[in-house]
Scaffold this motif. Structure first.
Motif, PDB file in Angstrom:
ATOM      1  N   ILE A 223      12.817  -6.405  10.880  1.00 29.08           N
ATOM      2  CA  ILE A 223      11.926  -6.692   9.752  1.00 29.08           C
ATOM      3  C   ILE A 223      11.268  -5.416   9.249  1.00 29.08           C
ATOM      4  N   LEU A 224      10.750  -4.607  10.167  1.00 25.72           N
ATOM      5  CA  LEU A 224      10.068  -3.373   9.779  1.00 25.72           C
ATOM      6  C   LEU A 224      11.006  -2.394   9.091  1.00 25.72           C
ATOM      7  N   ALA A 225      12.212  -2.257   9.627  1.00 21.27           N
ATOM      8  CA  ALA A 225      13.176  -1.331   9.025  1.00 21.27           C
ATOM      9  C   ALA A 225      13.553  -1.768   7.618  1.00 21.27           C
ATOM     10  N   GLY A 226      13.756  -3.063   7.440  1.00 20.93           N
ATOM     11  CA  GLY A 226      14.111  -3.566   6.117  1.00 20.93           C
ATOM     12  C   GLY A 226      13.056  -3.264   5.080  1.00 20.93           C
ATOM     13  N   ILE A 227      11.790  -3.469   5.456  1.00 22.19           N
ATOM     14  CA  ILE A 227      10.694  -3.215   4.516  1.00 22.19           C
ATOM     15  C   ILE A 227      10.504  -1.717   4.291  1.00 22.19           C
ATOM     16  N   ALA A 228      10.507  -0.953   5.371  1.00 22.08           N
ATOM     17  CA  ALA A 228      10.211   0.481   5.272  1.00 22.08           C
ATOM     18  C   ALA A 228      11.243   1.231   4.458  1.00 22.08           C
ATOM     19  N   PHE A 229      12.520   0.852   4.612  1.00 22.54           N
ATOM     20  CA  PHE A 229      13.599   1.624   3.993  1.00 22.54           C
ATOM     21  C   PHE A 229      14.252   0.915   2.810  1.00 22.54           C
ATOM     22  N   HIS A 230      13.692  -0.221   2.407  1.00 18.26           N
ATOM     23  CA  HIS A 230      14.188  -0.958   1.234  1.00 18.26           C
ATOM     24  C   HIS A 230      15.685  -1.238   1.346  1.00 18.26           C
ATOM     25  N   THR A 231      16.073  -1.728   2.501  1.00 17.66           N
ATOM     26  CA  THR A 231      17.476  -2.057   2.722  1.00 17.66           C
ATOM     27  C   THR A 231      17.552  -3.245   3.669  1.00 17.66           C
TER      28      THR A 231
ATOM     29  N   ASP B  44      21.273  -8.157  14.350  1.00 20.40           N
ATOM     30  CA  ASP B  44      22.489  -7.625  14.962  1.00 20.40           C
ATOM     31  C   ASP B  44      22.647  -6.117  14.740  1.00 20.40           C
ATOM     32  N   ASP B  45      21.912  -5.568  13.776  1.00 21.56           N
ATOM     33  CA  ASP B  45      21.992  -4.134  13.502  1.00 21.56           C
ATOM     34  C   ASP B  45      21.124  -3.304  14.453  1.00 21.56           C
ATOM     35  N   VAL B  46      20.266  -3.968  15.201  1.00 20.37           N
ATOM     36  CA  VAL B  46      19.283  -3.264  16.035  1.00 20.37           C
ATOM     37  C   VAL B  46      19.844  -3.049  17.440  1.00 20.37           C
TER      38      VAL B  46
ATOM     39  N   SER C 206      21.394   7.048   5.538  1.00 22.34           N
ATOM     40  CA  SER C 206      21.545   5.912   6.447  1.00 22.34           C
ATOM     41  C   SER C 206      20.249   5.717   7.217  1.00 22.34           C
ATOM     42  N   VAL C 207      20.173   4.608   7.945  1.00 19.58           N
ATOM     43  CA  VAL C 207      19.000   4.328   8.768  1.00 19.58           C
ATOM     44  C   VAL C 207      19.469   3.867  10.144  1.00 19.58           C
ATOM     45  N   THR C 208      18.566   3.912  11.102  1.00 18.63           N
ATOM     46  CA  THR C 208      18.829   3.359  12.430  1.00 18.63           C
ATOM     47  C   THR C 208      17.636   2.518  12.854  1.00 18.63           C
ATOM     48  N   ALA C 209      17.905   1.552  13.713  1.00 18.34           N
ATOM     49  CA  ALA C 209      16.849   0.711  14.277  1.00 18.34           C
ATOM     50  C   ALA C 209      17.203   0.433  15.726  1.00 18.34           C
ATOM     51  N   ARG C 210      16.241   0.638  16.617  1.00 17.14           N
ATOM     52  CA  ARG C 210      16.529   0.508  18.044  1.00 17.14           C
ATOM     53  C   ARG C 210      15.290   0.102  18.811  1.00 17.14           C
ATOM     54  N   VAL C 211      15.527  -0.521  19.972  1.00  9.94           N
ATOM     55  CA  VAL C 211      14.462  -0.903  20.894  1.00  9.94           C
ATOM     56  C   VAL C 211      14.899  -0.521  22.291  1.00  9.94           C
TER      57      VAL C 211
ATOM     58  N   SER D 174       0.812  -1.219   0.000  1.00  8.99           N
ATOM     59  CA  SER D 174       0.000   0.000   0.000  1.00  8.99           C
ATOM     60  C   SER D 174       0.846   1.269   0.000  1.00  8.99           C
ATOM     61  N   LEU D 175       1.995   1.241   0.686  1.00 11.93           N
ATOM     62  CA  LEU D 175       2.872   2.412   0.767  1.00 11.93           C
ATOM     63  C   LEU D 175       4.096   2.285  -0.143  1.00 11.93           C
ATOM     64  N   ALA D 176       4.039   1.356  -1.099  1.00 17.81           N
ATOM     65  CA  ALA D 176       5.194   1.122  -1.972  1.00 17.81           C
ATOM     66  C   ALA D 176       5.535   2.338  -2.824  1.00 17.81           C
ATOM     67  N   GLY D 177       4.568   3.209  -3.077  1.00 17.16           N
ATOM     68  CA  GLY D 177       4.836   4.394  -3.881  1.00 17.16           C
ATOM     69  C   GLY D 177       5.233   5.605  -3.068  1.00 17.16           C
ATOM     70  N   ASP D 178       5.342   5.439  -1.744  1.00 19.46           N
ATOM     71  CA  ASP D 178       5.638   6.548  -0.852  1.00 19.46           C
ATOM     72  C   ASP D 178       7.049   6.376  -0.280  1.00 19.46           C
ATOM     73  N   LYS D 179       7.510   7.393   0.416  1.00 16.56           N
ATOM     74  CA  LYS D 179       8.801   7.335   1.096  1.00 16.56           C
ATOM     75  C   LYS D 179       8.544   7.362   2.594  1.00 16.56           C
ATOM     76  N   ILE D 180       8.883   6.285   3.262  1.00 18.87           N
ATOM     77  CA  ILE D 180       8.674   6.182   4.703  1.00 18.87           C
ATOM     78  C   ILE D 180       9.924   6.687   5.418  1.00 18.87           C
ATOM     79  N   ASN D 181       9.736   7.558   6.371  1.00 12.54           N
ATOM     80  CA  ASN D 181      10.859   8.133   7.105  1.00 12.54           C
ATOM     81  C   ASN D 181      11.004   7.593   8.516  1.00 12.54           C
ATOM     82  N   ARG D 182       9.901   7.115   9.084  1.00 14.26           N
ATOM     83  CA  ARG D 182       9.977   6.655  10.476  1.00 14.26           C
ATOM     84  C   ARG D 182       8.887   5.631  10.748  1.00 14.26           C
ATOM     85  N   VAL D 183       9.259   4.609  11.494  1.00 11.94           N
ATOM     86  CA  VAL D 183       8.306   3.626  12.003  1.00 11.94           C
ATOM     87  C   VAL D 183       8.590   3.497  13.500  1.00 11.94           C
TER      88      VAL D 183
END
Length: 429
Positions: free
Chosen positions: A209-217, A222-224, A261-266, A146-155
């Motif tokens: 998983i969410l970061a990979g999909i949202a940012f196409h990377t 281990d990156d989180v 670049s992107v970041t992912a954290r919990v 649904s959001l494939a045509g948009d640019k997601i900046n944050r989840v």
């Protein structure tokens, strides 16, 4: 409608698997109408074949999962056993033998999703995994399609029901961490060993998983960056309330301001009571998505449990079966941006720091000097003292995590600072 049924193999028949089998049986006619062909449960792989499983034909039960996925007449393999192995080997074997896969395996997808994607593409099969993140909440497909045509900046979201239940009870009743955990365990929200939940491992896998999909990377587990919530105290909630905030364990995935670049954290964080995530109660999940064109979207609902998760699994089964009838496949991996994942030290946010200090003149000036020397600007300070002891609560303006870490280490070395009681990020402003 095609008369030959599409055959489904089920790997695992626990809480989720048994619900998948039940719904497939009780809603068989509806599923057939939606797919355009009958769908048939062709085999169920389990570890304990002697266990009574109501509603499932005993002749379908097998302990040989490998033989089941190798049969060649299986159209869709549903994997709900979890873990890395044998799940990874069974999924890749299913692809090799002409079956598409629906999985709820967040740990495997976060650790080695690239291998699974590659195997699916190599053999022309689908890999769907809506149930891997946030249970029944439709989230993966909206992000992928649904959001494939948009640019997601944050989840940003609450993606673990156990931790949200515990923090909600601490906030609403004043209970301590252990008391709230005991209640969660008694009600079945927490496992006997709650480590994966309360230490943030479960949420970190979902964040990857969410970061990979949202940012196409590609973003791996281990990156989180990960912090658990076991050190959150009633005093932290009291401080949060004074700021008009509450505390949630958040998964946050962000694209850098420059887009490079992107970041992912919990980690636990204070968020304003005005933020939509602050009102998420009990064991519910919610994910807040910020996109350039669509703006702000929130997805909310039950994030775990047999029936909700089975709903997500069967939604994927319907989609995959429709694809097979049309001799097509759905979206595969999208990692074209190949953006690097920045370390936690590069993350910029606000902080709430509670210090135990000596109650004497000059302490505040010393503390303020340390913050200034590390380039961390102070927003507000609150001090309370009694009998030679004092607590000092500092809320900062936005600063890099690395600068904050340096500040805290320097504060610990001051003779007037007895201890750093808590450090918590402030998000959602």
């Amino acid at each position: 409608m095609r008369t030959r049924p599409l055959k489904v193999a089920l790997l695992g028949c626990g809480v989720v698997g048994s619900e998948v089998a039940r719904i497939m049986t009780t809603h068989a006619d509806d599923l057939a109408a939606r797919i355009g062909a009958p769908v048939e449960l062709a085999g169920v792989a389990v570890r304990r074949p002697d266990k009574v499983r109501g509603g499932i034909d005993p002749s379908l039960i097998t302990t040989d999962a490998t033989a089941l996925v190798k049969r060649g007449d299986i159209d869709v393999v549903v994997e709900v056993i979890g873990g890395i192995e044998p799940a990874r080997a069974l999924i890749t074997t299913a692809f090799e033998h002409g079956a598409s896969v629906v999985s709820a395996n967040k740990a495997l997808l976060a650790q080695d999703g690239a291998t699974l994607y590659a195997a699916a593409e190599r053999h022309g099969q689908d890999l769907y995994y809506e149930a891997a993140v946030a249970g029944a909440i439709p989230l993966i497909r909206p992000l992928r399609e649904s959001l494939a045509g948009d640019k997601i900046n944050r989840v940003m979201g609450i993606v673990n029901g156990t931790t949200n239940f515990i923090l909600d009870k601490m906030d609403s009743t004043g209970a301590g961490y252990q008391e709230a955990l005991d209640e969660a365990t008694a009600l079945g929200y927490a496992e006997a060993d709650p480590t994966a939940d309360v230490e943030g491992f479960d949420a970190a896998a979902k964040a990857a998983i969410l970061a990979g999909i949202a940012f196409h990377t590609r973003v791996r587990l281990d990156d989180v960056y990960r912090e658990g919530m076991t050190e959150v105290t009633a005093a932290d909630f009291a401080s949060a309330r004074q700021m008009g905030c509450t505390i949630k364990l958040l998964a946050i995935c962000e694209r850098a301001a420059d887009g490079e670049s992107v970041t992912a954290r919990v980690h636990p964080a204070m968020i304003p009571l005005s933020h939509p995530l602050a009102s998420v109660r009990e064991a519910y999940n919610a994910v807040f998505v910020e996109a350039e064109a669509a703006g702000r979207l929130m997805f909310y609902g039950p994030g775990a449990g047999g029936s909700p998760t089975a709903s997500a699994v069967l939604g994927d089964v319907v989609a995959v079966c429709r694809n097979r009838l049309n001799e097509a496949t759905g979206p595969g991996e999208s990692a074209y941006t190949q953006l690097p994942v920045s370390p936690m030290g590069d993350v910029v946010t606000r902080y709430h720091i509670s210090l135990d200090v000596a109650d004497k003149p000059g302490v505040l000036a010393q503390v303020a000097t340390v913050f200034a020397e590390h380039g961390v600007s102070i927003d507000t300070v609150r001090q309370q003292g009694k009998d030679g002891e004092a607590s000092l609560v500092v809320v900062t303006h936005r600063a890099a995590d690395a600068a904050l870490s340096g500040t805290v280490e320097a504060l610990r070395k001051l003779d007037t600072v007895r201890g750093v009681a808590s450090i918590m990020r402030v998000e959602g402003e």
